[in-house]
Scaffold this active site. Structure first.
Site, PDB file in Angstrom:
ATOM      1  N   PRO B 622      74.645 132.273  80.243  1.00 56.88           N
ATOM      2  CA  PRO B 622      74.190 133.334  79.338  1.00 56.88           C
ATOM      3  C   PRO B 622      75.322 134.195  78.793  1.00 56.88           C
ATOM      4  CG  PRO B 622      72.908 133.342  81.377  1.00 56.88           C
ATOM      5  CD  PRO B 622      74.017 132.351  81.570  1.00 56.88           C
ATOM      6  N   LYS B 691      70.135 122.966  74.521  1.00 60.22           N
ATOM      7  CA  LYS B 691      70.338 122.647  73.109  1.00 60.22           C
ATOM      8  C   LYS B 691      71.509 123.489  72.612  1.00 60.22           C
ATOM      9  CE  LYS B 691      65.880 123.190  71.903  1.00 60.22           C
ATOM     10  NZ  LYS B 691      64.497 122.961  71.418  1.00 60.22           N
ATOM     11  N   VAL B 693      73.398 126.562  70.504  1.00 64.18           N
ATOM     12  CA  VAL B 693      73.021 127.942  70.223  1.00 64.18           C
ATOM     13  C   VAL B 693      74.045 128.644  69.332  1.00 64.18           C
ATOM     14  CG1 VAL B 693      74.105 128.972  72.263  1.00 64.18           C
ATOM     15  CG2 VAL B 693      72.018 129.997  71.325  1.00 64.18           C
ATOM     16  N   GLU B 695      75.500 127.991  66.558  1.00 64.64           N
ATOM     17  CA  GLU B 695      75.313 128.047  65.115  1.00 64.64           C
ATOM     18  C   GLU B 695      73.976 128.692  64.761  1.00 64.64           C
ATOM     19  OE1 GLU B 695      78.290 124.547  63.713  1.00 64.64           O
ATOM     20  OE2 GLU B 695      76.173 124.074  63.601  1.00 64.64           O
TER      21      GLU B 695
END
Ligand SMILES: Cc1cc2nc3c(=O)[nH]c(=O)nc-3n(C[C@H](O)[C@H](O)[C@H](O)COP(=O)(O)OP(=O)(O)OC[C@H]3O[C@@H](n4cnc5c(N)ncnc54)[C@H](O)[C@@H]3O)c2cc1C
Ligand code: SF4
Lengths: 316, 735
Positions: B622, B691, B693, B695
């Site tokens: 994160p 997945k 992130v 962009e």
């Protein structure tokens, strides 16, 4: 960058003499403008005279109650000086609106006055520019001119002078003190220091070859509310699209100089006489002879609105 | 390892290391200035000489004569390479314009010579003595003027040029509420911190280049092709990269000129692209003209949506796929998209952070705001009511995960959206007119093969090697986290080595595919290593558990390091994908909320608050992900308010070609930024369930700013960047 020789001057007179006696010599102070231009071969001096050892780094009281600012006083020190902050607030604010902390630590009073334009075509040596290469033409005319001059420009050049400090000094009626190679000194009102481009935009000031700035004198304080408002596309670290230096007296009279609109700080005494009539009246006179391009016509409206805001705050 | 079926429970799901906000493992190197960037690799080879690049002074035409006499005679000069003496050169698969121009000139500042000398200063001084006479040709530099002659391209990326479903024209014409507006986005530069830089050295016909490149395998391959030498003879090394944003996806002139310079000088040569050259010499995000038409019922339901986009490029260049997201983002039975490409002679346009969607969302998400205005419906509500859980062009395809609605509604609550006055120009805070704006965020998730090698040694240290790059994104750290999780060792026991073409070929850094795919490749290699460890220790590999540096099975256990007692154990594998990405649409979603202040007098725009809510699969780290998103949001503010490669249509160049003229946000422009990641795992994406992130974070930001400016002032600007001169005429009279 071309190879160059280098010396450190020991006195103002010696610096001026050296500059006159060596071909293609230039003074270097903070170097924050000159070195960048040398790397791009926009400036190609054969000899550099470093003036940093000259004892011109003090701010002193003058006999008539003003201040004499040594040519080498750094922008940071000038902005922080207690007397400047108290009596010449417009100057302190203008300095702090310019460049960045690191640059201001290096930049000198004289160097700031003599910094060169930020016209993007001036910086590309593959494109025409009368200021960089006299007679080659002006690529900015008919090109990208959003940042450039709206008034006082010529068919040869529409560049602006980028300094914030100089605009405040113009409002303060500063006087530039110099020494010439023959040892003679003179005082040049700042209004006369910078030239309009005319048909020789490469000649930017009335200084003669080898003439060294030793100090800038500020007349005794004039009081009033002092403001410097710089308008730009990002919050910091950008040159002014338009800036307004204003000193407003309790009776509504005052002084106004604009930055970002001309080849020099733009102040007309006849325009500021209209101050009691409001911003529109002042800018109408300031821009009576304006010839903006399509790209920069917004500056007229922007200057008027910015001045209006400054006056409103000053009178509040 | 083939990934054909949705991921089930696997060691990553333990989340002992993955999912934690681990600080960058290479962070101390960077903060102490000891991470070796390409231009500073003084250690790798002795006797380095310096190359300085000469760029073309014209935008189109050819070189008549080159006079090198003065330059050759200048102090310290060792060699000068031009197209005349470089020997026969090929062109990389992924380059449109040749990297060394001459006699034909394809664009302004195309490299035409490299001057090699003993010092940088000597090379630069001599470069300025190179005399070139040009014959100027007629170039096309004006996109707006070129679009009438634009053709339908065959894009190699981002789907077909055109799509259509239902009858757009009829249903748009019949819609009770219609929006038809045209938007423009300007050319933009990557303006990364570290300029392109390379050191090249030849040894017996073999070339090694220490460089700064996002895609090692592409670079090595295109280098070999350009030089006409076998691929095995080219080694690229790029362990640290000071930003790329797509500008370093491909082989660029620094690599080629360093290699040619080194060959000519008979010494290793280093070359960096000087900053004022970069904007015209390298690639950029191409400008677009976009027309959007949306028809809706009065209740806000979209019945017709059409998006057309025009961009330009040099010969062999690709279009900007600005319509991509419109195929997927909102429901609507009748739809069309169209992509046109015009021939231009400006520098080569190519990928920049979120190519396609970043530009497309800049337009689409203003259009939705304008539609909301027309309908009198809140823009958050309008977006929610046009959500779709299937690909609207192919309704049989479901999204693997799609939490756009959640992003919008969570974000609205968190941001205080209910305090927004839908009527523009109503909120005042001192001299500021205050407004709020929202936009959806959308970017596809791309899966692509990625390999890695892992090694266990006697000390129990796990070393990962892959040609994956870390362009400031945190690749080192998430790869270390993955290996630590898989092998059951603490992070300190993992060594990660990246960016070397001698390592297994990874997905590289681009298209926000790096995080998910590169870690999935490491996962695959680790699964293999676990098997050989289990075997070595005599465990059943199915049952073996790897934790705390120990391997356990039933009531037996052995230290992990023991498996390497007789020598290192090495495993190499790649993740390869089946067709889950075809059967399911994999995308990432978000919502951007922005509050701006617009100075009532000067129309200066300053962003006051920003929030992004993202739903992008498992967030592996994160802290790293947040850094990516706030960086992307910052870049979005730049796109909205200042970034602009201004085309001089007479001379054929981007005239704002240094960092004084090409403004990007400074610290003072960026306010407090909040980022929220929704809890999400996507079993269709990879065993990591992650997945992209990095962009997603930029997609939609600029439109949210634009919408906030409109809400603050009532002025709608459709041409980026939104600078104060475009607002002044519509601003309220000063009081
Ligand atoms: C990135 C950047 C951003 C900037 N932003 C701003 C801004 O927002 N606003 C602003 O006002 N300025 C800005 N500046 C310009 C900065 O203020 C000037 O570069 C600085 O003031 C020049 O001072 P210096 O001492 O370094 O001059 P130098 O570079 O040393 O010299 C400049 C010129 O003055 C001459 N000179 C120096 N001293 C003397 C002397 N005593 N007598 C005669 N001639 C002399 C030199 O020969 C040279 O021609 C910026 C500069 C940079 C690099
Ligand atoms: S405006 Fe002046 S500085 Fe700019 S290109 Fe024209 S002559 Fe040169």
């Amino acid at each position: 960058m071309r190879a160059f020789s280098y010396e450190r001057a020991t006195s103002p007179g010696a610096a001026a003499t050296a500059a006159a006696s060596t071909a293609n010599a230039k003074f270097i102070a903070g170097g924050t403008n000159l070195l960048d231009l040398m790397k791009l071969e926009i400036e190609t001096p054969a000899h550099l005279i470093d003036v940093n050892d000259l004892a011109l780094d003090r701010i002193e009281q003058t006999a008539d109650g003003g201040l004499r600012i040594g040519a080498l006083v750094r922008n940071t020190d000038l902005a922080a000086d207690a007397r400047v902050r108290r009596d010449y607030g417009v100057l302190s604010r203008a300095l702090l609106a310019g460049a960045s902390g690191q640059l201001r630590n290096k930049a000198t009073t004289a160097g700031n006055l003599l910094q060169r334009t930020r016209c993007p075509y001036f910086y590309d040596t593959d494109l025409p520019c009368n200021k960089r290469k006299p007679g080659s033409g002006c690529a900015a005319i008919g090109g990208f001119s959003r940042q450039l001059a709206v008034v006082g420009a010529s068919e040869a050049c529409i560049a602006t002078h980028p300094s914030d400090m100089a605009v405040a000094m113009r409002a303060l009626d500063a006087v530039v003190e110099t020494v010439r190679p023959d040892g003679a000194t003179r005082s040049i009102p700042i209004a006369d220091l910078h030239r309009l481009p005319g048909d020789s935009p490469e000649i930017e000031t009335v200084l003669q070859p080898g003439e060294l700035i030793t100090a800038v004198a500020l007349p005794k304080p004039v009081g009033g509310k002092q403001a410097y408002r710089k308008v730009r596309d990002r919050a910091s670290y950008a040159f002014a699209l338009v800036s307004v230096a204003a000193i407003v007296q309790p009776d509504g009279t005052g002084r106004v100089a604009l930055g970002g609109v001309a080849h020099k700080p733009w102040r007309l005494e006849a325009a500021e006489a209209k101050l009691p009539d409001g911003a529109k009246a002042v800018t109408a006179r300031l821009f009576a002879d304006a010839k903006p391009t399509k790209d920069n016509a917004y500056k007229l409206q922007l200057a008027e609105r910015t001045l209006a805001a400054v006056l409103r705050e000053a009178r509040a | 390892m083939r990934f054909e079926h949705p991921a089930t429970f696997n060691p990553i799901d333990q989340l002992k290391v993955i999912g934690h906000p681990t600080s960058r493992i290479e962070g101390p190197l960077k903060t102490t200035g000891t991470a070796p960037y390409a231009y500073e690799r003084h250690d790798v080879v002795t006797n380095q000489a310096y190359g300085y690049v000469v760029g073309s002074a014209i935008g189109k035409g050819r070189i008549a004569t080159i006079n090198l006499e003065a330059a050759n005679a200048a102090p310290g000069v060792l060699a000068i390479v031009t197209a005349e003496n470089a020997g026969k050169l090929g062109k990389g698969e992924r380059n449109a314009a040749p990297l060394l121009g001459g006699p034909e000139i394809a664009h302004y500042h195309q490299a035409v010579a490299v001057v090699v000398a003993g010092t940088f200063e000597q090379a630069r001084a001599a470069a300025q003595l190179v005399r070139i006479d040009y014959v100027k040709g007629d170039g096309k530099f004006d996109l707006a003027a070129a679009i009438d002659a634009a053709g339908t391209p065959t894009p190699s990326f981002g789907g077909p040029a055109d799509t259509a479903v239902g009858d757009f024209a009829v249903s748009f014409a019949a819609a009770p509420v219609q929006l038809d507006a045209t938007y423009t986005t300007p050319d933009q530069g990557h303006a990364m911190m570290e300029p392109h830089a390379s050191i090249a050295a030849w040894d017996d016909g073999k070339l090694t280049v220490w460089t700064s490149n996002q895609m090692i395998a592409w670079g090595a391959e295109d280098m070999a092709k350009t030089l006409g030498i076998p691929k095995e003879n080219v080694r690229l090394v790029s362990p640290y990269i000071g930003g790329g944003f797509g500008g370093k996806l491909f082989l660029r002139a620094d690599v080629l000129l360093a290699a040619l310079g080194a060959r000519a000088a008979g010494r290793p040569v280093k070359v960096t692209l000087q900053r004022p050259l970069m904007f015209n010499n390298t690639t950029h995000r191409p400008a677009t003209i976009q027309r959007i038409r949306i028809g809706a019922e009065r209740d806000g339901r979209i019945t017709a949506i059409g998006h057309e986009s025009w961009s330009g490029n040099v010969k062999d260049g690709e279009p900007e796929m600005a319509v991509s997201q419109t195929r997927l983002l909102y429901a609507g039975a009748n739809r069309m998209t169209a992509t046109r490409l015009a021939a231009l002679d400006l520098p080569e346009g190519n990928a920049m952070r979120a190519p396609g969607e970043a530009s497309g969302m800049m337009a689409l998400e203003i259009a939705i705001d304008e539609l909301a205005d027309k309908l009198g419906i809140d823009p958050v509500v309008l977006r929610i009511s046009n959500d779709t859980q299937v690909d609207p062009e192919h309704p049989e395809r479901h999204f693997s995960q799609r939490q756009l609605v959640q992003c919008l509604s969570d974000g609205a609550a968190r941001f205080g959206w209910d305090k927004r006055d839908p009527k523009p120009g109503q909120i005042r805070d001192g001299r500021w007119l205050v407004g709020m704006g929202v936009a959806a965020a959308f970017r596809n998730n791309l899966v692509t093969k990625s390999a890695a090698r892992v090694r266990l040694d006697q000390q129990g240290t796990v070393t990962v090697e892959t040609d994956m790059t870390d362009i400031g994104t945190g690749s080192y750290t998430i790869i270390a986290q993955t290996a630590a999780e898989m092998m059951g060792v603490p992070l300190e026991r993992v060594v990660v080595r990246l960016g070397d073409s001698d390592f297994p070929v990874s997905c590289g850094s681009g298209g926000q595919w790096g995080g998910n795919n590169s870690t999935a490749g490491v996962y695959a290699a680790c699964v293999k290593l676990r098997e050989s460890i289990a075997q070595k220790l005599g465990f059943n590999s199915e049952e073996a558990e790897f934790a705390d540096g120990v391997v356990r099975s039933g009531n037996r256990s052995a230290p992990l390091a023991q498996a390497a007692g007789q020598g290192d154990l090495v495993a190499e594998d790649a993740i390869e994908y089946g067709d889950l990405a075809k059967t399911y649409q994999q995308s990432t979603f978000g919502a951007h909320f922005v509050e701006v202040g617009v100075d009532a007098d000067t129309a200066e725009i300053r962003v006051r608050r920003m929030l992004a809510v993202c739903a992008a699969g498992r967030i592996l780290n994160p802290k790293a992900a947040r850094s990516q998103v706030i960086g992307a949001m910052t870049m979005g503010v730049g796109a909205a308010l200042m970034e602009y490669l201004v085309v001089d249509k007479r001379h054929g160049l981007f005239i704002t070609h240094d960092l004084a003229a090409y403004e990007v946000p400074v610290h003072a422009d960026i306010p407090h930024q909040d980022v929220i990641f929704l809890d999400e795992t996507d079993p269709m994406s990879s065993p990591m369930k992650a997945k992209g992130v990095a962009e997603l974070g930029i997609c939609g930001v600029a439109a949210a700013v634009a919408n906030a400016v409109h809400n603050a002032t009532g002025v709608r600007v459709r041409d980026y960047p939104i600078t104060l001169d475009k607002l002044l005429a519509g601003m309220p009279e000063p009081v």
